[in-house]
Write an enzyme that holds these catalytic residues in place. Sequence first.
Site, mmCIF file in Angstrom:
data_model
loop_
_atom_site.group_PDB
_atom_site.id
_atom_site.type_symbol
_atom_site.label_atom_id
_atom_site.label_comp_id
_atom_site.label_asym_id
_atom_site.label_seq_id
_atom_site.Cartn_x
_atom_site.Cartn_y
_atom_site.Cartn_z
ATOM 1 N N TYR A 1 14.075 32.281 4.577
ATOM 2 C CA TYR A 1 12.848 33.008 4.902
ATOM 3 C C TYR A 1 12.829 33.462 6.360
ATOM 4 O O TYR A 1 13.302 32.746 7.237
ATOM 5 C CB TYR A 1 11.619 32.126 4.666
ATOM 6 N N LYS B 1 0.842 -1.205 0.000
ATOM 7 C CA LYS B 1 0.000 0.000 0.000
ATOM 8 C C LYS B 1 0.873 1.249 0.000
ATOM 9 O O LYS B 1 2.062 1.178 0.337
ATOM 10 C CB LYS B 1 -0.895 -0.024 1.238
HETATM 11 C C1 LIG Z 1 -0.224 -1.672 6.914
HETATM 12 C C2 LIG Z 1 -0.834 -2.866 7.440
HETATM 13 C C3 LIG Z 1 -0.058 -3.980 7.800
HETATM 14 C C4 LIG Z 1 1.437 -3.991 7.779
HETATM 15 O O1 LIG Z 1 1.951 -3.435 8.975
HETATM 16 P P1 LIG Z 1 3.528 -3.313 9.221
HETATM 17 O O2 LIG Z 1 3.651 -2.838 10.600
HETATM 18 O O3 LIG Z 1 4.029 -2.347 8.244
HETATM 19 O O4 LIG Z 1 4.055 -4.671 9.025
HETATM 20 C C5 LIG Z 1 -0.715 -5.140 8.167
HETATM 21 N N1 LIG Z 1 -2.050 -5.186 8.208
HETATM 22 C C6 LIG Z 1 -2.839 -4.124 7.906
HETATM 23 C C7 LIG Z 1 -4.304 -4.258 7.981
HETATM 24 C C8 LIG Z 1 -2.249 -2.926 7.522
HETATM 25 O O5 LIG Z 1 -3.011 -1.884 7.224
#
Ligand SMILES: *Cc1c(COP(=O)(O)O)cnc(C)c1O
Length: 818
Positions: free
Chosen positions: A713, A489
């Site tokens: 700035y 993701k």
């Molecule tokens: C992002 C996510 C993960 C992965 O988590 P990590 O800590 O990056 O391993 C697992 N399950 C769900 C539902 C997530 O949204």
Amino acid sequence: MQHQNYTVTELAQILNSQTKLIDGQVVIKYLAIDSRSVLVPEHSLFFALSSHRDGHDFITDAYAKQIRNFVITKPDYVEQYPDCNFILVENALTALQTLAAHHRKQFTLKTIGITGSNGKTIVKEWLYQLLATDFNIVRSPKSYNSQVGVPLSVWQIDAENNLGIFEAGISSVNEMQTLAEIIEPEIGILTNINEAHAEGFPSKKEKLIEKLKLFKNADLLIYSPEYTNELVVNELPGKRKFSWSSKQGADLRIIAVEPLEDKCSLRAIYQDVEIECTLPFKDKASIENGIICWATLLAIGYTPAQSNLRLEKLSHVSMRLELKNGINQCSIIDDSYSADISSLAIALDFLNQQNQHPKKTVILSELFETGRSDQDLYTEIADLLKQKKVNRLIGIGAHLSKYASLFNLETQFFDDTNAFVTAFPSIQFSHETILVKGARRFEFARISKLLTQKIHDTVLEIDLNAMVNNLQFYRSKIKSGVKIMAMVKAFSYGSGSFEIANLLQFHKVDYLAVAYADEGIALRKAGITLPIMVMSPEESAFEAIIKHHLEPEIYSIEILNAFVNALSNQTNYPIHIKIDSGMHRLGFDEAELDQLIDLLKGNDNIKVESIFSHLVASGESQHDEYSQQQISTFKIIANRLIEILGYKPLLHISNTSGISRWPDAQMDMVRLGIGLYGFDAAISNNPSLQTTMVLKTTVTQVKTLNAGETVGYSRKGVMPNGGKIATVKIGYADGYNRAFGNGVGKMLINGQLVPTIGSICMDMTMLDVSNLDVQPGDEAIVFNQEHSIVDLAAEINTIPYEILTNISQRVKRVYFYE
Ligand SMILES: *Cc1c(COP(=O)(O)O)cnc(C)c1O
């Protein structure tokens, strides 16, 4: 890996092993350890080595690739594959090493063995460049220096070679003895010894002693006393010794290192005379590697003048493939490493791994391979291109075009690189993956420059090998049979989309997960066929989800009803039920269970592929009781669902930090996220996890300020005593948070950490580089292994996840792979 003519029967005799042979006369030329990258299956012998996975698990795959010769330790396979040759051994790795050692003993060539903490591969490649005019050299491919890599390297020796250059690397005691027997080096080079990787050794002295075992029987040892002061000279191996040092007395005593514009000039005392040489590099590591090569040339009898002539022509060694965006939506794989057939095979595998474009083009120069005719060589290359499903070949070199008729695909030939460059505007390149691979003298850098989009001066480099390493690390932590869903993701936590998904698909993860439907659609369009779960499936995207066979996460009654309505006459459409076991974000809780059960019961439109939940603090021990509670709540709910479904979906709850801390909660699958990218809150500083990303930018301008002048700035950066600042090309629009301003954030320039000064601008940042030698064009590292994302996150009170996913899309991603 290469051409030797042993029959299977002979190899079995060398190994003194039991066999089950169908045809003992089959000639074995290649030793294969990875079923995915096999060159010529009919002449390959596959070793079922066991590391993260049991090598026997890949026999099916190897068989499908037409391999029929195997070295195994488990006899059951003999029955399963009655048309194969099997050699049965106690230990497949020992068998591989025994064959290599036997092979080595058939030849009397001169050999150089290289070991040390750093620089082994560069020194090996440079010695190859320096000596190739005088010797017919065989050398380790890439950095093949392990217990497996060394035997594969040595197996390449053939009768034409009169010099072998091999590197050896070890990670714990008692490993070197085996490598020494395989390489039997006549000349030994110890590059250096650092404090790193000391884990496998009780002390630095122990590490030194173990490494030096490689040179037990060497005639000549080349070393620096700076790295061997735990031992006295008499304790060092080697009948003759040649030392170098810039700090103490040595055969080659470096007295001055003078950096020039893009090179450096070295002076030394050698045989009581002052000599000098020029290296076309000026960074510290290259200078040391250059000195080691200088010492080697002198030690084996080249004069200072001859040595200098060769050293000043050294060229940069890149052992990695680079994957980057090209013109007209192409992806470019740039491989300027070496031009032999085994590296071509590796590059073609990588080309095949990246499926984002259906069309695959290879731009290839003439190759040089000793000991075989060009007819033979190009026949094999033509086979390889066909086998790897390449669509188009652009061949460069007058000699190569003579073999045009061997190639059964779309071809175009040019006499030299100039001719290609001239014709370039008239050649079509669009929506394809292009592998650019040429021998050094063809200067293919010019070609990749034409094909590549302008690389901005701020790039995020992604090390795909490190990512594979991290994947294997977690594989070693999960119980057998447990599946892996890789979380890609948010643009794979900032690292890329199809590039990463293709890699994961190639390395056989079981599932991918994205946040939104369009991320999943992009992956399907890039040729990803793995199942993909979509965690936030919007109703407006249902049609597209179904069309691209994406699998929605169902977290409420409403979304379930809506999705079932969107399905027309499909049956058994895979969905994933999310349970809220304590995160209180999305998911069904216990109260909604009866309603959910009513809807699922007897509905054959859908099939519950998995039931899952998410731990809120899997890596934090102060919340272990809560995690335990979540796990049991989840199990209770899941079991109730399974009861009424009448079949058993996959159950999963563990994210990265859960994998090692909650082995009993691995269930049927784990969801691996940030660990893949090199972080795990539960096991920080674990050397098995590798840094996958480096963010770097460039110095645009350097200015000297007077006392009291201000920077940026609102006059935020004050220099009461004046000083020097460097402006670099990264700002908050690139994802470099404004909170890093005014000294909070630091970057690395020429190995030194320097603080920001003044506020971070949209596209630029100013750094305080007073007292540092900095030039426009120098590299500034925002994060890497030394200055890690964990440090950055701590500087501005956030977590690595946010630093990673904030890096904006305008920062170019470049992928490296060896
Ligand atoms: C992002 C996510 C993960 C992965 O988590 P990590 O800590 O990056 O391993 C697992 N399950 C769900 C539902 C997530 O949204």
